[in-house]
Design a protein around this motif. Structure first.
Motif, short mmCIF file in Angstrom:
data_model
loop_
_atom_site.label_atom_id
_atom_site.label_comp_id
_atom_site.label_asym_id
_atom_site.label_seq_id
_atom_site.Cartn_x
_atom_site.Cartn_y
_atom_site.Cartn_z
N ASN A 1 33.17 70.25 36.59
CA ASN A 1 32.04 69.32 36.51
C ASN A 1 31.98 68.61 35.17
N SER A 2 32.30 69.32 34.08
CA SER A 2 32.20 68.69 32.78
C SER A 2 33.21 67.56 32.64
N ASN A 3 34.37 67.69 33.32
CA ASN A 3 35.36 66.62 33.27
C ASN A 3 34.96 65.45 34.15
N ILE A 4 34.37 65.77 35.32
CA ILE A 4 33.95 64.71 36.23
C ILE A 4 32.90 63.84 35.58
N LEU A 5 31.95 64.45 34.93
CA LEU A 5 30.83 63.71 34.37
C LEU A 5 31.09 63.23 32.95
N GLY A 6 32.26 63.53 32.41
CA GLY A 6 32.56 63.07 31.08
C GLY A 6 31.79 63.80 30.00
N LEU A 7 31.47 65.07 30.23
CA LEU A 7 30.66 65.80 29.27
C LEU A 7 31.52 66.31 28.14
N GLN A 8 30.97 66.29 26.97
CA GLN A 8 31.61 66.87 25.81
C GLN A 8 30.54 67.53 24.97
N LYS A 9 30.79 68.75 24.54
CA LYS A 9 29.83 69.41 23.68
C LYS A 9 29.80 68.76 22.30
N ASP A 10 30.91 68.20 21.89
CA ASP A 10 30.97 67.54 20.60
C ASP A 10 30.21 66.23 20.67
N SER A 11 29.17 66.09 19.86
CA SER A 11 28.32 64.91 19.92
C SER A 11 29.08 63.63 19.59
N GLU A 12 30.19 63.72 18.84
CA GLU A 12 30.96 62.53 18.52
C GLU A 12 31.58 61.94 19.77
N ASN A 13 31.96 62.81 20.71
CA ASN A 13 32.60 62.33 21.94
C ASN A 13 31.60 61.76 22.93
N LEU A 14 30.31 62.08 22.76
CA LEU A 14 29.31 61.55 23.67
C LEU A 14 29.26 60.03 23.58
N ASP A 15 29.51 59.49 22.39
CA ASP A 15 29.46 58.05 22.23
C ASP A 15 30.53 57.36 23.05
N SER A 16 31.65 58.04 23.31
CA SER A 16 32.73 57.43 24.08
C SER A 16 32.36 57.26 25.54
N PHE A 17 31.32 57.98 25.98
CA PHE A 17 30.88 57.86 27.37
C PHE A 17 29.96 56.65 27.54
N SER A 18 29.48 56.11 26.45
CA SER A 18 28.61 54.94 26.47
C SER A 18 29.44 53.70 26.17
N ASP A 19 28.96 52.56 26.64
CA ASP A 19 29.69 51.31 26.39
C ASP A 19 29.02 50.48 25.30
N GLY A 20 28.51 51.14 24.32
CA GLY A 20 27.91 50.43 23.20
C GLY A 20 26.44 50.19 23.41
N ASP B 1 18.94 68.81 21.15
CA ASP B 1 19.38 67.58 21.81
C ASP B 1 19.14 67.72 23.31
N PHE B 2 18.04 67.19 23.75
CA PHE B 2 17.61 67.37 25.14
C PHE B 2 18.59 66.73 26.12
N ALA B 3 19.01 65.51 25.87
CA ALA B 3 19.92 64.82 26.78
C ALA B 3 21.24 65.57 26.91
N ASP B 4 21.74 66.07 25.79
CA ASP B 4 22.99 66.82 25.81
C ASP B 4 22.83 68.11 26.63
N TRP B 5 21.69 68.77 26.50
CA TRP B 5 21.42 69.99 27.28
C TRP B 5 21.39 69.67 28.77
N PHE C 1 19.74 57.41 28.38
CA PHE C 1 20.61 56.30 28.78
C PHE C 1 21.92 56.32 28.00
N GLU C 2 21.82 56.59 26.72
CA GLU C 2 23.00 56.59 25.86
C GLU C 2 24.05 57.59 26.32
N THR C 3 23.60 58.75 26.76
CA THR C 3 24.53 59.82 27.16
C THR C 3 24.85 59.81 28.65
N GLY C 4 24.11 59.06 29.43
CA GLY C 4 24.30 59.09 30.88
C GLY C 4 23.55 60.21 31.56
#
Length: 525
Positions: free
Chosen positions: A255-274, A435-439, A468-471
């Motif tokens: 599931n974490s791969n399907i949804l593009g989840l990363q525990k590392d907050s730096e990688n969360l930005d890569s799931f957003s398009d700016g 970090d509520f959205a990350d949780w 929205f930023e994290t999906g």
């Protein structure tokens, strides 16, 4: 001299011959029944008795396939059936059901989803109509599985741990098994495991009558594409079923791969398009639900404590608009829960329509004044932190509000996150924010049904953009949001509350953005 004994000897000889013939016939009959499983009226054999339903029309292909069936097939199923099966399989009830499924499978074969060489499985078929139907249309390599065996058509097996290797079957017929199951997500995962790459799964359901539930069902089968959905007549001709055909196109990922989840907050930005809002992978069914939602209150109410409270009665709950049965988990998240009676006990458990599902409940509350109360409440997980946009230590202000709700008793006042530089007359405590959205993204998936209530005293203007930023907004099915703004005060006519700086227009922007991105959000009080 005695008379000649020839007449008596002839009679004895005749009796012996007759007895020998009877024994020979009996042995032949026993062979046909025991070895051929009761289907003995095939070429080269004969029958002493006709079938109980010999007058029923049975196609030539059906008779030929029965002869082929008793010759055996792969899967370890015994080919010698009890004598009673012959009468059973040719009974009116069996013939009616088998002919129904034969027509279903013939159509699927014509569409290219099934072939005589398909290694086929029928799931949760307690009697075996479907298996016999497959064999009668020429799919000899077919087997059923159910909680109880019904040999030689159905073998016994745990439906949530099917006794087959990964990727074993070209074709899996689910029938109404998902409708009957209390754990449809677990059953779907097992079915997805045993079907081959490029294999087909056919589902019959009475529940997926709306786009939301149809999409929810499809999401249970990760790595499968929806090929066809159509209405068909049920076995009794009185019911209408939906037949759904899906195809396995890729291996199921975590599931974490399907949804593009990363525990590392730096990688969360890569799931957003700016600067643009994160788009959900499945959006159409959410937008379809929003067409039936209650309208938002566009004009700022002069007496919000009356208008917004009345508006609660107009809310159209998601379970009243769609079927929610095809979900893995059912979750209620109360962000800013305060006391148990504030919303969990007084509203959610008593009034929210749950369609007979049991919900996991998470209470997120930073004010420790309420913690002891939750210790005695079963089925509730308390998260004693402040929902925030990152993991850090925060200052938490507790201040008595003139408009505090009457049912919120027991605490020291309304709590909210306070900037460190701001002065206050209230009580300020140091708390942990997370970090509520990350949780949300690490804890839930699109297979789950997530209901959320958010009452965070103005922090929604920080939390919603982070969703929205994290999906993480894509994982929320329904949101009850109390938006805080500089509203008119009940105590002081003509005076706005100095507690909040945001305006009603900015609240409306939040609600519109949520709905435009597929979240069924309601104006809450």
């Amino acid at each position: 001299m005695d008379p000649s004994p020839k007449p008596r000897t002839c009679r004895n000889l005749l009796v012996r011959v007759l007895l020998f013939c009877v024994v020979a016939l009996a042995l032949r009959f026993a062979y046909v029944v025991a070895v051929l499983g009761g289907a003995g009226c095939v070429s080269g054999d004969f029958c002493l008795f006709s079938s109980p339903d010999e007058s029923l029309p049975i196609s030539a292909s059906a008779a030929a396939s029965k002869a082929a069936f008793v010759r055996g097939h792969d899967g370890g199923v015994a080919t010698a059936a009890p004598p009673s099966l012959r009468a059973l399989w040719t009974s009116r009830e069996w013939r009616r059901s088998v002919e129904y499924y034969s027509s279903i499978f013939n159509r699927l074969r014509s569409d290219g989803y099934l072939s005589p060489s398909s290694h086929s499985l029928c799931v949760d078929t307690p009697i075996g109509y479907e298996v016999l139907a497959l064999k009668e249309i020429g799919v000899s390599d077919a087997i059923g599985v159910a909680k109880k065996k019904s040999l030689p058509l159905v073998r016994q097996g745990n439906l949530f741990k099917l006794p087959f290797s990964d990727g074993k079957f070209d074709f899996v017929f689910v029938g109404l098994a998902l409708d009957r199951s209390r754990r449809p997500a677990d059953l779907a995962a097992e079915i997805a495991r045993v079907v081959k790459h490029k294999g087909f799964v056919v589902i019959h359901t009475t529940l997926a009558e709306d786009l939301y539930s149809l999409t929810s069902l499809q999401l249970l089968f990760s790595g499968h594409d929806l090929i066809k959905s159509r209405k068909i007549e049920g076995p009794d001709s009185l019911t209408t079923l939906r037949e759904i055909v899906i195809q396995k196109v890729k291996l199921e990922l975590d599931n974490s791969n399907i949804l593009g989840l990363q525990k590392d907050s730096e990688n969360l930005d890569s799931f957003s398009d700016g600067n643009s809002v994160n788009k959900c992978s499945t959006q159409e069914h959410r937008m379809h639900i929003l067409k039936s939602a209650e309208p938002l209150i566009e004009e700022e109410p002069l007496k919000p404590w009356i208008s917004l409270k009345r508006n609660v009665k107009n809310i159209k709950y998601l379970p009243a608009l769609a079927d929610i049965n095809f979900k893995r988990r059912y979750v209620y998240i109360d962000v800013g829960a305060r006391s148990y009676g504030s919303s969990i006990g007084s509203w959610f458990r008593k009034q929210y329509p749950k369609q007979n599902h049991t919900f996991e409940i998470y209470a997120i509350e930073a004010d420790h004044s309420f913690y002891d109360e939750y210790k005695s409440k079963k089925g509730i997980t308390l998260l004693p932190y402040a929902a925030w946009i990152r993991n850090e230590t925060l200052s938490f202000e507790i201040n008595r509000d003139h408009d505090q709700k009457e049912d919120e008793k027991g605490g020291g006042g309304m709590g909210r996150i306070q900037p460190a530089s701001r002065s206050t007359n209230g009580v300020v405590r140091t708390i942990n924010g997370f970090d509520f959205a990350d949780w949300v993204k690490r804890t839930f998936s699109e297979k789950d049904y997530v209901v959320m209530k958010m009452d965070v005293e103005g922090t929604e203007f920080e939390l919603i953009p982070r969703l929205f930023e994290t999906g993480a907004n894509c994982l929320i099915d329904e949101l009850f949001l109390e938006c805080h703004y500089n509203r008119w005060q009940r105590c002081c006519p003509g005076v706005r509350s100095p507690k909040y700086q945001n305006t009603y227009g900015e609240c409306l922007d939040l609600f519109h953005e949520l709905r435009q991105n597929g979240v069924l959000v309601h104006q809450w009080w």
